[in-house]
Design an enzyme around this catalytic site. Structure first.
Site, PDB file in Angstrom:
ATOM      1  N   THR A 130       0.821  -1.205   0.000  1.00  0.00           N
ATOM      2  CA  THR A 130       0.000   0.000   0.000  1.00  0.00           C
ATOM      3  C   THR A 130       0.853   1.252   0.000  1.00  0.00           C
ATOM      4  O   THR A 130       2.001   1.239   0.471  1.00  0.00           O
ATOM      5  CB  THR A 130      -0.904   0.006   1.248  1.00  0.00           C
ATOM      6  OG1 THR A 130      -1.559   1.272   1.365  1.00  0.00           O
ATOM      7  CG2 THR A 130      -0.088  -0.208   2.514  1.00  0.00           C
ATOM      8  N   ASP A 131       0.285   2.354  -0.507  1.00  0.00           N
ATOM      9  CA  ASP A 131       0.995   3.637  -0.440  1.00  0.00           C
ATOM     10  C   ASP A 131       1.050   4.179   0.988  1.00  0.00           C
ATOM     11  O   ASP A 131       1.826   5.108   1.271  1.00  0.00           O
ATOM     12  CB  ASP A 131       0.358   4.655  -1.377  1.00  0.00           C
ATOM     13  CG  ASP A 131      -1.118   4.923  -1.114  1.00  0.00           C
ATOM     14  OD1 ASP A 131      -1.700   4.311  -0.190  1.00  0.00           O
ATOM     15  OD2 ASP A 131      -1.709   5.744  -1.848  1.00  0.00           O
ATOM     16  N   GLU A 132       0.261   3.603   1.894  1.00  0.00           N
ATOM     17  CA  GLU A 132       0.224   4.122   3.259  1.00  0.00           C
ATOM     18  C   GLU A 132       1.539   3.918   4.007  1.00  0.00           C
ATOM     19  O   GLU A 132       1.780   4.559   5.034  1.00  0.00           O
ATOM     20  CB  GLU A 132      -0.932   3.489   4.040  1.00  0.00           C
ATOM     21  CG  GLU A 132      -2.289   3.851   3.462  1.00  0.00           C
ATOM     22  CD  GLU A 132      -3.447   3.506   4.377  1.00  0.00           C
ATOM     23  OE1 GLU A 132      -3.289   3.636   5.610  1.00  0.00           O
ATOM     24  OE2 GLU A 132      -4.501   3.106   3.863  1.00  0.00           O
ATOM     25  N   TYR A 156      -1.849  -0.490  10.947  1.00  0.00           N
ATOM     26  CA  TYR A 156      -1.993  -1.151   9.651  1.00  0.00           C
ATOM     27  C   TYR A 156      -0.794  -0.876   8.750  1.00  0.00           C
ATOM     28  O   TYR A 156      -0.156  -1.804   8.238  1.00  0.00           O
ATOM     29  CB  TYR A 156      -3.274  -0.688   8.960  1.00  0.00           C
ATOM     30  CG  TYR A 156      -3.273  -0.974   7.473  1.00  0.00           C
ATOM     31  CD1 TYR A 156      -3.166  -2.279   6.989  1.00  0.00           C
ATOM     32  CD2 TYR A 156      -3.356   0.061   6.541  1.00  0.00           C
ATOM     33  CE1 TYR A 156      -3.142  -2.542   5.626  1.00  0.00           C
ATOM     34  CE2 TYR A 156      -3.339  -0.196   5.183  1.00  0.00           C
ATOM     35  CZ  TYR A 156      -3.225  -1.498   4.728  1.00  0.00           C
ATOM     36  OH  TYR A 156      -3.196  -1.748   3.382  1.00  0.00           O
ATOM     37  N   LYS A 160       2.219  -3.402   7.255  1.00  0.00           N
ATOM     38  CA  LYS A 160       2.507  -3.580   5.841  1.00  0.00           C
ATOM     39  C   LYS A 160       3.944  -3.185   5.513  1.00  0.00           C
ATOM     40  O   LYS A 160       4.612  -3.837   4.693  1.00  0.00           O
ATOM     41  CB  LYS A 160       1.524  -2.780   4.982  1.00  0.00           C
ATOM     42  CG  LYS A 160       0.110  -3.307   4.987  1.00  0.00           C
ATOM     43  CD  LYS A 160       0.008  -4.725   4.428  1.00  0.00           C
ATOM     44  CE  LYS A 160       0.244  -4.799   2.943  1.00  0.00           C
ATOM     45  NZ  LYS A 160       0.043  -6.171   2.415  1.00  0.00           N
TER      46      LYS A 160
END
Length: 349
Positions: A130-132, A156, A160
């Site tokens: 994810t870009d997060e 989260y 990741k």
């Protein structure tokens, strides 16, 4: 002909990938490994003859090894993850267990079967992230690139980020053939209704409030799930082992813009589809009122990242990837899919 193991393949993005791959690669076989938590739904991939569903946990390393050997798997596409930020704030342990320990279990099994047992089998382990993991951008900051430092701000995104590092380490330490893609916010069919677009649609249909965090001006890049599947396909076909590719949708929008578009599309659907008012009598649009009347501002999420944006020039240059779905058209298709597939989401609720 390839033999794929697709983890989390009964979930939202994984399920769409199963449908996409079956259509585009008719000679391949797919083993879908999913433990069918609340976000995994067997009906999502029902009818895909190329896909065999195996219900198990990615932390069951022995089962993974057995599947890799017996099904002669040469490609792992790893979607399985806990992914809802709010759930990670209220219960981070599940995110550590699945996203970190589960990814390590898969990597261990792949290393054992593909490398340590000396088969010499050509293989690929593709990890979806994810870009997060990159943290939050200011309004004038350049978009996330593959060299942007990791600064995860939620349990989260931290989990990741940890899994991304594990995948990289298994390549550089053991020689496992891996690629990673970091994507922006996905939308499309089969998404569990805890995420913004399906949640707001279903709330609108039932006359429930549309809860907007903070001032509603947090910015995200929106990626249609079919474009994401095309990006993963390109990573598998052209991605260089050990490399990371950002997959974006080219639609950087404030949450409020997305919400206003949802409201307008719901109003339009009630104008164009004759039986919607009868099916959803509690919707404001069924009674001549604007869906936007349901908008309600609520306390902002803890640690809420302000802006994400994707620089996808590497994927364009090296993979030939570019998104095909314009956001408004893709959102309209998505909302109409939910209206036409009520039995799918009713079963979840």
């Amino acid at each position: 002909m390839a033999n794929l193991l697709i983890t989390g393949g009964a979930g939202f993005i994984g399920g769409n990938f199963v449908h996409y791959w079956a259509e585009k690669h008719t000679g391949d076989t797919m083993v879908v490994l999913d433990c069918l938590t609340y976000a995994g739904n067997e009906s999502t991939i029902a009818g895909v003859e190329q896909a065999e569903l195996v219900k198990d946990d990615i932390r069951n390393t022995e089962r993974i090894e057995k599947l890799l050997r017996e099904r002669e798997i040469d490609t792992v596409v790893h979607f399985a993850a806990e992914s809802h930020v709010d759930r990670s704030i209220s219960g981070p342990d599940a995110f550590i267990d699945t996203n970190i320990l589960g990814t390590n279990s898969l990597l261990k099994a792949a290393r054992t079967v593909w490398l340590d047992e000396g088969s010499g089998k050509a293989h690929r382990f593709h990890h979806i992230s994810t870009d997060e993991v990159y943290g939050s951008l200011g309004p004038d900051d350049p978009a996330f690139s593959e060299t942007t430092p990791y600064r995860p701000n939620s349990p989260y995104s931290a989990s990741k980020a940890s899994s991304d590092h594990l995948v990289r380490a298994y390549h550089h330490t053991f020689g496992l053939e891996v690629t990673t893609s970091n994507c922006s916010n996905n939308y499309g069919p089969y998404q569990y209704p805890e995420k913004l677009i399906p949640l707001f649609l279903l709330n609108a249909l039932h006359g429930r409030s549309l809860p907007i965090y903070g001032d509603g001006m947090n910015v995200r890049d929106w990626l249609h799930v079919e474009d994401h599947c095309r990006g993963i396909e390109a990573c598998l076909a052209k991605g260089q082992p050990g490399e990371t590719y950002n997959i974006g949708g080219g639609a950087e929008l404030a949450n409020m813009t997305v919400i206003d578009t949802i409201c307008a599309e719901v109003d339009l659907a009630f104008e164009e589809i004759d039986d919607l008012a009868e099916r959803y009598p509690d919707a404001p649009a069924a009674n001549g009122h604007a869906t936007s009347s349901l908008k309600t501002f609520v306390t902002d999420r803890a640690g809420h990242d302000r802006r994400y944006a994707i620089d996808e020039r590497k994927a364009r240059a090296e993979l030939g990837y570019s998104p095909r779905h314009e956001f408004e058209e893709g959102l309209r298709q998505t909302l109409r899919w939910y209206l036409e597939n009520e039995s799918w989401w009713r079963a979840l609720l």
